[in-house]
Design a protein around this motif. Structure first.
Motif, mmCIF file in Angstrom:
data_model
loop_
_atom_site.group_PDB
_atom_site.id
_atom_site.type_symbol
_atom_site.label_atom_id
_atom_site.label_comp_id
_atom_site.label_asym_id
_atom_site.label_seq_id
_atom_site.Cartn_x
_atom_site.Cartn_y
_atom_site.Cartn_z
ATOM 1 N N UNK A 55 0.863 -1.179 0.000
ATOM 2 C CA UNK A 55 0.000 0.000 0.000
ATOM 3 C C UNK A 55 0.902 1.231 0.000
ATOM 4 N N UNK A 56 0.838 1.986 -1.081
ATOM 5 C CA UNK A 56 1.632 3.206 -1.215
ATOM 6 C C UNK A 56 0.970 4.345 -0.432
ATOM 7 N N UNK A 57 1.685 5.426 -0.269
ATOM 8 C CA UNK A 57 1.157 6.582 0.462
ATOM 9 C C UNK A 57 -0.154 7.046 -0.166
ATOM 10 N N UNK A 58 -1.214 7.129 0.629
ATOM 11 C CA UNK A 58 -2.501 7.564 0.087
ATOM 12 C C UNK A 58 -2.480 9.044 -0.280
ATOM 13 N N UNK A 59 -3.428 9.422 -1.132
ATOM 14 C CA UNK A 59 -3.527 10.811 -1.573
ATOM 15 C C UNK A 59 -4.951 11.313 -1.421
ATOM 16 N N UNK A 60 -5.053 12.584 -1.059
ATOM 17 C CA UNK A 60 -6.337 13.277 -1.089
ATOM 18 C C UNK A 60 -6.228 14.301 -2.200
ATOM 19 N N UNK A 61 -7.132 14.207 -3.167
ATOM 20 C CA UNK A 61 -7.155 15.137 -4.286
ATOM 21 C C UNK A 61 -8.431 15.959 -4.205
ATOM 22 N N UNK A 62 -8.452 17.067 -4.873
ATOM 23 C CA UNK A 62 -9.622 17.946 -4.825
ATOM 24 C C UNK A 62 -9.339 19.106 -3.901
ATOM 25 N N UNK A 63 -10.306 19.493 -3.111
ATOM 26 C CA UNK A 63 -10.176 20.630 -2.215
ATOM 27 C C UNK A 63 -9.370 20.252 -0.967
ATOM 28 N N UNK A 64 -8.132 20.738 -0.854
ATOM 29 C CA UNK A 64 -7.313 20.381 0.311
ATOM 30 C C UNK A 64 -7.806 21.031 1.592
ATOM 31 N N UNK A 65 -8.626 22.057 1.483
ATOM 32 C CA UNK A 65 -9.117 22.756 2.664
ATOM 33 C C UNK A 65 -10.469 22.244 3.142
ATOM 34 N N UNK A 66 -10.919 21.123 2.584
ATOM 35 C CA UNK A 66 -12.205 20.569 2.997
ATOM 36 C C UNK A 66 -12.159 20.105 4.453
ATOM 37 N N UNK A 67 -10.982 19.711 4.923
ATOM 38 C CA UNK A 67 -10.801 19.308 6.322
ATOM 39 C C UNK A 67 -9.531 19.969 6.860
ATOM 40 N N UNK A 68 -9.412 20.015 8.172
ATOM 41 C CA UNK A 68 -8.228 20.614 8.792
ATOM 42 C C UNK A 68 -7.016 19.700 8.577
ATOM 43 N N UNK A 69 -5.826 20.230 8.847
ATOM 44 C CA UNK A 69 -4.596 19.439 8.695
ATOM 45 C C UNK A 69 -4.623 18.213 9.607
ATOM 46 N N UNK A 70 -5.122 18.365 10.814
ATOM 47 C CA UNK A 70 -5.193 17.236 11.752
ATOM 48 C C UNK A 70 -6.175 16.174 11.247
ATOM 49 N N UNK A 71 -7.322 16.609 10.760
ATOM 50 C CA UNK A 71 -8.298 15.673 10.212
ATOM 51 C C UNK A 71 -7.744 14.984 8.973
ATOM 52 N N UNK A 72 -7.039 15.743 8.138
ATOM 53 C CA UNK A 72 -6.453 15.189 6.918
ATOM 54 C C UNK A 72 -5.470 14.075 7.262
ATOM 55 N N UNK A 73 -4.639 14.287 8.293
ATOM 56 C CA UNK A 73 -3.680 13.262 8.696
ATOM 57 C C UNK A 73 -4.396 11.998 9.162
ATOM 58 N N UNK A 74 -5.470 12.158 9.916
ATOM 59 C CA UNK A 74 -6.254 11.000 10.361
ATOM 60 C C UNK A 74 -6.900 10.260 9.205
ATOM 61 N N UNK A 75 -7.389 11.019 8.215
ATOM 62 C CA UNK A 75 -8.011 10.403 7.036
ATOM 63 C C UNK A 75 -6.974 9.622 6.242
ATOM 64 N N UNK A 76 -5.797 10.193 6.047
ATOM 65 C CA UNK A 76 -4.734 9.509 5.299
ATOM 66 C C UNK A 76 -4.320 8.209 5.999
ATOM 67 N N UNK A 77 -4.187 8.246 7.321
ATOM 68 C CA UNK A 77 -3.831 7.032 8.063
ATOM 69 C C UNK A 77 -4.919 5.973 7.919
ATOM 70 N N UNK A 78 -6.185 6.389 8.011
ATOM 71 C CA UNK A 78 -7.300 5.442 7.862
ATOM 72 C C UNK A 78 -7.333 4.858 6.458
ATOM 73 N N UNK A 79 -7.047 5.686 5.449
ATOM 74 C CA UNK A 79 -7.043 5.193 4.068
ATOM 75 C C UNK A 79 -5.995 4.104 3.889
ATOM 76 N N UNK A 80 -4.812 4.312 4.443
ATOM 77 C CA UNK A 80 -3.733 3.329 4.288
ATOM 78 C C UNK A 80 -4.095 2.032 5.023
ATOM 79 N N UNK A 81 -4.504 2.172 6.260
ATOM 80 C CA UNK A 81 -4.824 1.005 7.092
ATOM 81 C C UNK A 81 -6.035 0.247 6.544
ATOM 82 N N UNK A 82 -7.103 0.980 6.242
ATOM 83 C CA UNK A 82 -8.349 0.326 5.869
ATOM 84 C C UNK A 82 -8.351 -0.219 4.450
#
Length: 169
Positions: A55-82
């Motif tokens: 599993x390579x590093x996940x990416x969030x594309x689109x609006x980067x400001x849709x969530x805060x930096x802290x939320x974004x980090x949690x989402x990226x970790x969940x994407x990789x794990x899940x």
């Protein structure tokens, strides 16, 4: 006085068949014919069920400001794990490796495409981008409603990638 003319009963079913014909043609056009939809070499249940995945590093594309930096980090970790968990649930004999240089491994990049605004009626696109050992690329993706994912809360990434994993061969 003349009696009104009536349509004979035999012509009524013919009209119904004609009206149903376009719907039947659309349905038939949506169905795959034989192996016309076959994927690249190695893109089959037998090969994928026993493959090694990285599993390579996940990416969030689109609006980067849709969530805060802290939320974004949690989402990226969940994407990789899940995404790894979803692949393992789909293919219990698969191996999840951590080294991207693992020989013969299928590389998978989880991607989340966000809308411009996280409104309940908008959709996010979740995708898994596969790079097969032979060099072929396959992308499996699906749109999910923001409201649906919000209702899943902490299980949103798990839900998205389980849905995508069920679409694998």
């Amino acid at each position: 006085m003349t009696e009104p003319t009536r349509t004979p009963l035999l012509t009524r079913p013919a009209r119904r068949r004609v009206a149903l014909l376009p719907a039947a043609l659309l349905l038939a056009a949506a169905l795959p014919v034989g192996n016309a939809q076959a994927g690249p070499a190695g893109w089959n249940g037998a090969a994928l069920s026993s493959a090694t995945y990285v599993i390579l590093a996940p990416q969030i594309q689109g609006n980067p400001n849709a969530v805060s930096a802290q939320q974004r980090q949690g989402v990226l970790e969940a994407m990789q794990r899940d995404s790894a968990g979803a692949i393992k649930r789909r293919y219990p004999n698969a191996v999840i490796a951590t080294d991207p240089a693992t020989p013969g491994a299928v590389q998978v990049r989880p991607v989340l495409v966000t809308p411009s605004v996280l409104a309940p009626w908008n959709k996010l696109t979740a995708q898994l981008e596969f790079r097969l050992p032979a060099g072929n690329n396959v992308i499996v993706k699906q749109d999910f409603g923001v409201l649906t994912l919000w209702q899943k809360q902490a299980e949103a990434a798990n839900y998205m990638y389980d849905v995508l994993a069920q679409r694998l061969p």
